[in-house]
Each structure stands twice: as structure tokens, then as C-alpha cells.
Design a protein around this motif. Structure first.
Motif, PDB file in Angstrom:
ATOM      1  N   GLN A 218       0.824  -1.195   0.000  1.00  0.00           N
ATOM      2  CA  GLN A 218       0.000   0.000   0.000  1.00  0.00           C
ATOM      3  C   GLN A 218       0.863   1.251   0.000  1.00  0.00           C
ATOM      4  O   GLN A 218       1.912   1.307   0.650  1.00  0.00           O
ATOM      5  N   MET A 219       0.411   2.274  -0.693  1.00  0.00           N
ATOM      6  CA  MET A 219       1.127   3.533  -0.758  1.00  0.00           C
ATOM      7  C   MET A 219       0.389   4.536   0.110  1.00  0.00           C
ATOM      8  O   MET A 219      -0.818   4.697  -0.022  1.00  0.00           O
ATOM      9  N   THR A 220       1.104   5.195   0.995  1.00  0.00           N
ATOM     10  CA  THR A 220       0.462   6.170   1.866  1.00  0.00           C
ATOM     11  C   THR A 220       0.200   7.460   1.107  1.00  0.00           C
ATOM     12  O   THR A 220       0.751   7.696   0.031  1.00  0.00           O
ATOM     13  N   ILE A 221      -0.632   8.285   1.707  1.00  0.00           N
ATOM     14  CA  ILE A 221      -1.005   9.544   1.075  1.00  0.00           C
ATOM     15  C   ILE A 221       0.188  10.494   0.974  1.00  0.00           C
ATOM     16  O   ILE A 221       0.223  11.371   0.124  1.00  0.00           O
ATOM     17  N   PHE A 222       1.205  10.306   1.794  1.00  0.00           N
ATOM     18  CA  PHE A 222       2.379  11.174   1.748  1.00  0.00           C
ATOM     19  C   PHE A 222       3.352  10.754   0.645  1.00  0.00           C
ATOM     20  O   PHE A 222       4.057  11.578   0.084  1.00  0.00           O
ATOM     21  N   VAL A 223       3.384   9.482   0.336  1.00  0.00           N
ATOM     22  CA  VAL A 223       4.333   8.964  -0.643  1.00  0.00           C
ATOM     23  C   VAL A 223       3.902   9.317  -2.070  1.00  0.00           C
ATOM     24  O   VAL A 223       4.749   9.606  -2.922  1.00  0.00           O
ATOM     25  N   LEU A 224       2.609   9.319  -2.331  1.00  0.00           N
ATOM     26  CA  LEU A 224       2.115   9.572  -3.696  1.00  0.00           C
ATOM     27  C   LEU A 224       2.512  10.946  -4.230  1.00  0.00           C
ATOM     28  O   LEU A 224       3.105  11.034  -5.311  1.00  0.00           O
ATOM     29  N   PRO A 225       2.237  12.059  -3.533  1.00  0.00           N
ATOM     30  CA  PRO A 225       2.649  13.357  -4.102  1.00  0.00           C
ATOM     31  C   PRO A 225       4.157  13.508  -4.226  1.00  0.00           C
ATOM     32  O   PRO A 225       4.644  14.122  -5.181  1.00  0.00           O
ATOM     33  N   ILE A 226       4.889  12.945  -3.279  1.00  0.00           N
ATOM     34  CA  ILE A 226       6.350  13.026  -3.357  1.00  0.00           C
ATOM     35  C   ILE A 226       6.853  12.240  -4.559  1.00  0.00           C
ATOM     36  O   ILE A 226       7.728  12.699  -5.293  1.00  0.00           O
ATOM     37  N   SER A 227       6.292  11.057  -4.795  1.00  0.00           N
ATOM     38  CA  SER A 227       6.692  10.251  -5.947  1.00  0.00           C
ATOM     39  C   SER A 227       6.337  10.946  -7.254  1.00  0.00           C
ATOM     40  O   SER A 227       7.122  10.933  -8.206  1.00  0.00           O
ATOM     41  N   MET A 228       5.156  11.552  -7.295  1.00  0.00           N
ATOM     42  CA  MET A 228       4.754  12.273  -8.505  1.00  0.00           C
ATOM     43  C   MET A 228       5.691  13.444  -8.774  1.00  0.00           C
ATOM     44  O   MET A 228       6.115  13.655  -9.911  1.00  0.00           O
ATOM     45  N   LEU A 229       6.031  14.184  -7.741  1.00  0.00           N
ATOM     46  CA  LEU A 229       6.950  15.312  -7.898  1.00  0.00           C
ATOM     47  C   LEU A 229       8.330  14.846  -8.347  1.00  0.00           C
ATOM     48  O   LEU A 229       8.948  15.447  -9.233  1.00  0.00           O
TER      49      LEU A 229
ATOM     50  N   PHE B 185       9.110  12.075 -10.042  1.00  0.00           N
ATOM     51  CA  PHE B 185       9.060  11.648 -11.435  1.00  0.00           C
ATOM     52  C   PHE B 185       8.975  12.849 -12.370  1.00  0.00           C
ATOM     53  O   PHE B 185       9.615  12.879 -13.422  1.00  0.00           O
ATOM     54  N   PHE B 186       8.178  13.864 -11.999  1.00  0.00           N
ATOM     55  CA  PHE B 186       8.066  15.058 -12.828  1.00  0.00           C
ATOM     56  C   PHE B 186       9.418  15.744 -12.963  1.00  0.00           C
ATOM     57  O   PHE B 186       9.866  16.050 -14.064  1.00  0.00           O
ATOM     58  N   VAL B 187      10.089  15.971 -11.833  1.00  0.00           N
ATOM     59  CA  VAL B 187      11.381  16.664 -11.843  1.00  0.00           C
ATOM     60  C   VAL B 187      12.440  15.829 -12.549  1.00  0.00           C
ATOM     61  O   VAL B 187      13.253  16.366 -13.321  1.00  0.00           O
ATOM     62  N   LEU B 188      12.438  14.525 -12.307  1.00  0.00           N
ATOM     63  CA  LEU B 188      13.436  13.644 -12.927  1.00  0.00           C
ATOM     64  C   LEU B 188      13.328  13.680 -14.450  1.00  0.00           C
ATOM     65  O   LEU B 188      14.317  13.931 -15.143  1.00  0.00           O
ATOM     66  N   PHE B 189      12.137  13.487 -14.977  1.00  0.00           N
ATOM     67  CA  PHE B 189      11.999  13.437 -16.427  1.00  0.00           C
ATOM     68  C   PHE B 189      12.005  14.829 -17.056  1.00  0.00           C
ATOM     69  O   PHE B 189      12.365  14.971 -18.223  1.00  0.00           O
ATOM     70  N   PHE B 190      11.655  15.874 -16.287  1.00  0.00           N
ATOM     71  CA  PHE B 190      11.843  17.228 -16.799  1.00  0.00           C
ATOM     72  C   PHE B 190      13.333  17.498 -16.972  1.00  0.00           C
ATOM     73  O   PHE B 190      13.762  18.010 -18.005  1.00  0.00           O
ATOM     74  N   GLY B 191      14.124  17.143 -15.970  1.00  0.00           N
ATOM     75  CA  GLY B 191      15.567  17.391 -16.041  1.00  0.00           C
ATOM     76  C   GLY B 191      16.236  16.598 -17.143  1.00  0.00           C
ATOM     77  O   GLY B 191      17.036  17.135 -17.908  1.00  0.00           O
ATOM     78  N   ILE B 192      15.917  15.307 -17.224  1.00  0.00           N
ATOM     79  CA  ILE B 192      16.505  14.475 -18.282  1.00  0.00           C
ATOM     80  C   ILE B 192      16.077  14.985 -19.651  1.00  0.00           C
ATOM     81  O   ILE B 192      16.883  15.090 -20.574  1.00  0.00           O
ATOM     82  N   GLY B 193      14.792  15.315 -19.786  1.00  0.00           N
ATOM     83  CA  GLY B 193      14.294  15.831 -21.064  1.00  0.00           C
ATOM     84  C   GLY B 193      14.928  17.156 -21.435  1.00  0.00           C
ATOM     85  O   GLY B 193      15.268  17.394 -22.593  1.00  0.00           O
TER      86      GLY B 193
ATOM     87  N   ALA C 143      -2.442   4.826  -8.322  1.00  0.00           N
ATOM     88  CA  ALA C 143      -1.224   5.521  -7.899  1.00  0.00           C
ATOM     89  C   ALA C 143      -0.115   5.350  -8.929  1.00  0.00           C
ATOM     90  O   ALA C 143       0.603   6.308  -9.251  1.00  0.00           O
ATOM     91  N   ASP C 144       0.020   4.150  -9.489  1.00  0.00           N
ATOM     92  CA  ASP C 144       1.047   3.913 -10.511  1.00  0.00           C
ATOM     93  C   ASP C 144       0.769   4.736 -11.766  1.00  0.00           C
ATOM     94  O   ASP C 144       1.691   5.300 -12.363  1.00  0.00           O
ATOM     95  N   ILE C 145      -0.480   4.804 -12.149  1.00  0.00           N
ATOM     96  CA  ILE C 145      -0.856   5.586 -13.333  1.00  0.00           C
ATOM     97  C   ILE C 145      -0.557   7.066 -13.104  1.00  0.00           C
ATOM     98  O   ILE C 145      -0.034   7.753 -13.995  1.00  0.00           O
ATOM     99  N   LEU C 146      -0.875   7.565 -11.916  1.00  0.00           N
ATOM    100  CA  LEU C 146      -0.604   8.975 -11.608  1.00  0.00           C
ATOM    101  C   LEU C 146       0.891   9.277 -11.612  1.00  0.00           C
ATOM    102  O   LEU C 146       1.324  10.307 -12.134  1.00  0.00           O
ATOM    103  N   ILE C 147       1.682   8.385 -11.049  1.00  0.00           N
ATOM    104  CA  ILE C 147       3.131   8.598 -10.999  1.00  0.00           C
ATOM    105  C   ILE C 147       3.726   8.571 -12.403  1.00  0.00           C
ATOM    106  O   ILE C 147       4.526   9.437 -12.777  1.00  0.00           O
ATOM    107  N   LEU C 148       3.336   7.589 -13.215  1.00  0.00           N
ATOM    108  CA  LEU C 148       3.855   7.517 -14.583  1.00  0.00           C
ATOM    109  C   LEU C 148       3.363   8.691 -15.428  1.00  0.00           C
ATOM    110  O   LEU C 148       4.092   9.203 -16.285  1.00  0.00           O
ATOM    111  N   SER C 149       2.147   9.145 -15.192  1.00  0.00           N
ATOM    112  CA  SER C 149       1.618  10.305 -15.925  1.00  0.00           C
ATOM    113  C   SER C 149       2.382  11.576 -15.575  1.00  0.00           C
ATOM    114  O   SER C 149       2.596  12.432 -16.438  1.00  0.00           O
ATOM    115  N   SER C 150       2.776  11.712 -14.321  1.00  0.00           N
ATOM    116  CA  SER C 150       3.536  12.903 -13.951  1.00  0.00           C
ATOM    117  C   SER C 150       4.919  12.894 -14.605  1.00  0.00           C
ATOM    118  O   SER C 150       5.459  13.952 -14.941  1.00  0.00           O
ATOM    119  N   GLY C 151       5.495  11.714 -14.823  1.00  0.00           N
ATOM    120  CA  GLY C 151       6.756  11.637 -15.563  1.00  0.00           C
ATOM    121  C   GLY C 151       6.583  12.081 -17.002  1.00  0.00           C
ATOM    122  O   GLY C 151       7.420  12.806 -17.552  1.00  0.00           O
TER     123      GLY C 151
END
Length: 107
Positions: A2-13, A15-23, A77-85
């Protein structure tokens, strides 16, 4: 797991920052504004599916059906994290285009 409510926004952020930087870096070096947005779905398939890359060519029927099963069994949660990437990769392309339009030369 299970993913807690705190882990999801941090993971989304992350992934967003990681793929923004690489891109952003790839767009600067290769001078192709949308290179990461094109490559990201392939990276996402590698993250989702457990099949080796060569098996998509050796046994495409089984490999793609396995990919379909894996895609359909993703949690929200997985879909949201991958979408933020993917959003990070797209925003990197938009940012590079705007910077080039305003006259900034990157390499």
C-alpha cells in the motif's frame, strides 16, 4: 504494498522533476525538442513490464499480451506517478521551445 497519502505526491513530484531534467538536458544536447516525450513511453514500458526488450521481437504475441495484462492491472497511484513523468517530459519540450523562441541558444 500500500502507498500512503504522503508517498504519492512526493513520488509524482520526483518523477516530474526527474523526467523534466533528463528531457531538458537531452533537448539541449540533441536539439530535438520532443525527444524525451517520444522516448518516455518506451521507458514506461520497461518500468511496467517484466519482459526483456528482445522478446518483443522474438515472441511479439506473448510479449504484447503480457504488456496488456500488466497495463490493465496498474493501480491508480502507478498511473498517476507515470503520468507525472510524462508531463515532466512534455513540459521540458515546451520550455526548450519557449527558450529558443525568445532567443536563448543552448549549446
Amino acid at each position: 504494498m500500500q502507498m500512503t497519502i504522503f508517498v504519492l505526491p512526493i513520488s509524482m513530484l520526483l518523477f516530474f522533476v526527474l523526467f523534466f531534467g533528463i528531457g531538458f538536458i537531452l533537448n539541449m544536447l540533441l536539439r530535438m525538442s520532443w525527444i524525451m516525450a517520444i522516448i518516455y513511453p518506451i521507458i514506461a514500458i520497461f518500468i511496467i513490464d517484466k519482459v526483456r526488450f528482445i522478446e518483443y521481437f522474438q515472441d511479439p504475441g506473448e510479449s504484447f499480451s503480457s504488456l496488456g495484462v500488466e497495463l490493465s492491472s496498474l493501480a491508480l497511484a502507478d498511473i498517476l506517478i507515470l503520468s507525472s513523468g510524462m508531463a515532466g517530459a512534455i513540459v521540458a519540450g515546451i520550455t526548450i521551445r519557449l527558450l529558443r523562441k525568445k532567443g536563448y541558444r543552448m549549446f
